[in-house]
Motif scaffolding. Structure first.
Motif, PDB file in Angstrom:
ATOM      1  N   ARG A 167       0.840  -1.200   0.000  1.00 12.61           N
ATOM      2  CA  ARG A 167       0.000   0.000   0.000  1.00 12.61           C
ATOM      3  C   ARG A 167       0.879   1.257   0.000  1.00 12.61           C
ATOM      4  O   ARG A 167       0.610   2.228  -0.700  1.00 12.61           O
ATOM      5  CB  ARG A 167      -0.927  -0.009   1.219  1.00 12.61           C
ATOM      6  N   ILE A 168       1.938   1.213   0.802  1.00 12.33           N
ATOM      7  CA  ILE A 168       2.852   2.362   0.862  1.00 12.33           C
ATOM      8  C   ILE A 168       3.535   2.537  -0.490  1.00 12.33           C
ATOM      9  O   ILE A 168       3.712   3.655  -0.970  1.00 12.33           O
ATOM     10  CB  ILE A 168       3.856   2.159   2.016  1.00 12.33           C
ATOM     11  N   GLN A 193       2.258   1.847  -3.359  1.00 12.24           N
ATOM     12  CA  GLN A 193       1.321   2.447  -4.327  1.00 12.24           C
ATOM     13  C   GLN A 193       1.366   3.969  -4.256  1.00 12.24           C
ATOM     14  O   GLN A 193       1.296   4.660  -5.266  1.00 12.24           O
ATOM     15  CB  GLN A 193      -0.099   1.943  -4.074  1.00 12.24           C
ATOM     16  N   ARG A 250      -9.291   4.220  -5.622  1.00  8.29           N
ATOM     17  CA  ARG A 250      -8.681   3.271  -4.698  1.00  8.29           C
ATOM     18  C   ARG A 250      -7.630   3.992  -3.845  1.00  8.29           C
ATOM     19  O   ARG A 250      -6.837   4.765  -4.362  1.00  8.29           O
ATOM     20  CB  ARG A 250      -8.022   2.163  -5.537  1.00  8.29           C
ATOM     21  N   ILE A 251      -7.639   3.717  -2.562  1.00  3.08           N
ATOM     22  CA  ILE A 251      -6.705   4.389  -1.649  1.00  3.08           C
ATOM     23  C   ILE A 251      -5.396   3.611  -1.613  1.00  3.08           C
ATOM     24  O   ILE A 251      -5.384   2.400  -1.415  1.00  3.08           O
ATOM     25  CB  ILE A 251      -7.318   4.517  -0.243  1.00  3.08           C
ATOM     26  N   SER A 252      -4.292   4.344  -1.811  1.00  6.29           N
ATOM     27  CA  SER A 252      -2.994   3.664  -1.755  1.00  6.29           C
ATOM     28  C   SER A 252      -2.601   3.490  -0.293  1.00  6.29           C
ATOM     29  O   SER A 252      -3.112   2.615   0.384  1.00  6.29           O
ATOM     30  CB  SER A 252      -1.953   4.426  -2.576  1.00  6.29           C
ATOM     31  N   SER A 253      -1.724   4.327   0.203  1.00  7.80           N
ATOM     32  CA  SER A 253      -1.243   4.110   1.572  1.00  7.80           C
ATOM     33  C   SER A 253      -2.219   4.670   2.604  1.00  7.80           C
ATOM     34  O   SER A 253      -2.589   5.832   2.536  1.00  7.80           O
ATOM     35  CB  SER A 253       0.121   4.777   1.750  1.00  7.80           C
TER      36      SER A 253
END
Lengths: 362, 181
Positions: A268-269, A271, B58-61
């Motif tokens: 996620r980080i 991205q 879409r949410i990344s971090s």
């Protein structure tokens, strides 16, 4: 339209287990995953579906309760966090050795030892390479969102029963504690005794009837040749799993010259790091392994011809990067970037690491 | 639209639940949301913060180092997060207990005297809803009707009778926020 809820990753594990027709949960509390058992205790599924929820006297007891439940062909689950998962290792290798299905959730925190209660990814080796003794493998699923915490409970049980092998959901404190929107699955009834006999009667200890031999659950074999034969059987099973069950996600890889490889919360980080790096004109993508065993080795190999370098980003001192290097075989530069001990890397740090360790290294 | 917010203050101020209501409201209008609390030792010692992201994509971090908006409710959080507001971003704070007010010139700073107002209303529990109302006045990223729906979803059954009080506090919060020049 589907209803979305706002839930913590840990809460979702509990809810998904109930909805997937899980027969039993056995655990012992530890931060950052205590909400799993707390949610189950609040939900009281024993009143609704008959699912057993039990706080054992220790992690060792909990995993052995799982061993017992799995031996009967039941869908059973345990969860813990790093130090607690270490305690479960003996039980896990016995379960693998007895070829039993179960799902084990590890919401990883920093270590070694008691370490910290903050998120980490420093249990990769333990999950993927063993942890317990003997030649065995877990199927390891790495969720990167609260939705995947839901989805992987069902997938985990499906794979566990398909291969009669323990499955680990390797999460971490970020995914466990975070709330996101999630679409829960429909309720599935628990298997009846008759269904368990029909599907798993060939191996599960469902009660011997005159028309069949005893089903014996054991990991003990004192004859070395028979043990070796069994090890060959396990090896063949792991090979089949490696060929058929690799899962991954590619993000912004079409034109990528550089690649992040990261799983779980690190992905996620990454991205966000991709957004920042691409704003600077750096063409970088992300390969996110969803299964850590089996690892997407062939996928990485198929991408190498277009790549100038790979940065493995993980919240550990460098564990998954070894599997990246095994896949790459020195064909392109591979570096590791991590923060650990409960520290979470920032997207800017990841971009900086890509620039300094990969792009400027020539 | 993506709005990246940090809400930071003392434990007990309702920081986490304010974030939860905001996130639920985002879901009510079909947005992607994330809510990432501090759950570490610091929450056992007093300070609490939560990162909330609402986005059409879409949410990344879920964990960030810079924010569009920081809502700051004590001095420790001011010391930690004033510098984390993006250039051109927004900082909202309650001056109650703040010894060193924010000094940045490249962000817009608002004050909401929510603690004082909650005392006037004789309703300490309204504090976080006053702050939420104040935030929504400046950043109307979610519709009021969706906030009400989010609030309803977030409140446990036994607290549903508090809905009118909370709604009143949100509306009042919108009235009492002002820009610091």
């Amino acid at each position: 339209m589907a209803e979305y809820r706002l839930m913590k990753g840990n809460e979702v594990i509990a809810e998904a287990a109930i909805r997937f027709g899980c027969d039993g949960y056995f655990g012992y509390p530890i931060t950052p995953q205590s909400e799993i058992m707390e949610t189950l205790m609040l939900r009281k599924p024993w009143e609704e579906t008959g699912m057993v929820v039990l706080q054992a006297e220790s992690e060792v007891a909990a995993i052995n309760m799982v061993y017992g439940g799995a031996a009967c062909g039941k869908k059973v689950l345990t969860s813990s966090s790093s130090p607690g998962i270490s305690l479960k290792q003996e039980g896990i290798t016995y379960i693998a050795g007895a070829e039993l299905p179960c799902v084990i959730v590890n919401v990883v925190r920093g270590g070694p030892g008691l370490g910290t209660i903050q998120p980490a990814q420093s249990d990769y080796f333990q999950a993927v390479k063993g942890g317990g003794h003997g030649d065995y493998r877990l199927i390891v699923l790495a969720p990167a969102s609260v939705q995947e915490m839901n989805d992987f409970v069902g997938l985990g049980f499906d794979l566990a029963f398909k291969y009669r092998n323990p499955v680990m959901i390797l999460s971490d404190g970020v995914i466990g504690q975070m709330m996101e929107k999630v679409q829960l699955g429909d309720f599935k009834p628990r298997w009846t005794d008759a269904e368990i006999i029909k599907m798993h009667g060939s191996w599960a200890t469902t009660g011997k009837t005159p028309d069949r031999k005893h089903n014996i659950i054991t990991s003990l074999e004192l004859d070395s040749y028979r043990q070796e034969k069994f090890n060959h059987k396990l090896t063949a099973k792991y090979k089949t799993i490696s060929e058929n069950e690799v899962r991954f996600e590619e993000i912004s890889c079409e034109d990528a010259e550089y690649l992040f490889i990261a799983y779980g919360s690190s992905s996620r980080i990454c991205q966000k790091a991709i957004e920042l790096a691409r704003a600077k004109g750096i063409k970088v993508g992300l390969l996110r392994p969803i299964t850590l065993f089996p690892y997407p080795t062939k996928k990485i190999q198929s991408m190498l011809s277009k790549l100038k370098g790979i940065l493995a980003v993980e919240m550990s001192a460098g564990q998954m990067v070894e599997d990246v290097r095994l896949a790459v075989e020195g064909k392109v530069p591979v570096e590791h970037f991590g923060r650990f001990g409960g520290v979470i890397p920032t997207p800017n740090e990841v971009v900086q690491a890509l620039e300094e360790q990969i792009i400027k290294r020539k | 639209m993506t709005e990246e917010i940090i809400i930071a203050g003392f434990g007990g101020q309702g920081v986490l639940s304010m974030g939860k209501i905001l996130a639920y409201s985002g879901i009510m209008q079909d947005q992607e949301v994330s809510w990432m609390p501090s759950y570490g030792p610091e929450m056992r010692g007093g300070t609490a913060n939560v990162t909330v992201i609402l986005s059409d994509n879409r949410i990344s971090s879920p964990i960030l180092q810079e924010y569009d908006t920081a809502i700051i409710l004590n001095q420790q959080s001011m010391d930690k997060f004033e510098k984390s507001v993006k250039k051109g971003g927004t900082l909202i704070y309650d001056p109650n207990g703040i010894i060193h007010p924010p000094t940045r010139k490249d962000i817009t700073i608002y004050k909401v005297e929510a603690a004082e107002e909650a005392a006037k209303m004789q309703s300490a529990k309204s504090f976080n809803m006053l702050v939420l109302g104040a935030f929504l006045k400046i950043k109307p990223i979610v519709k009021l009707e969706n906030i009400i729906k989010g609030l309803k979803k977030s409140l446990p059954e036994r607290h549903q009778h508090l809905m009118p009080m909370n709604e009143k506090a949100i509306t009042r919060g919108m009235e009492i926020i002002y820009e610091v020049k």
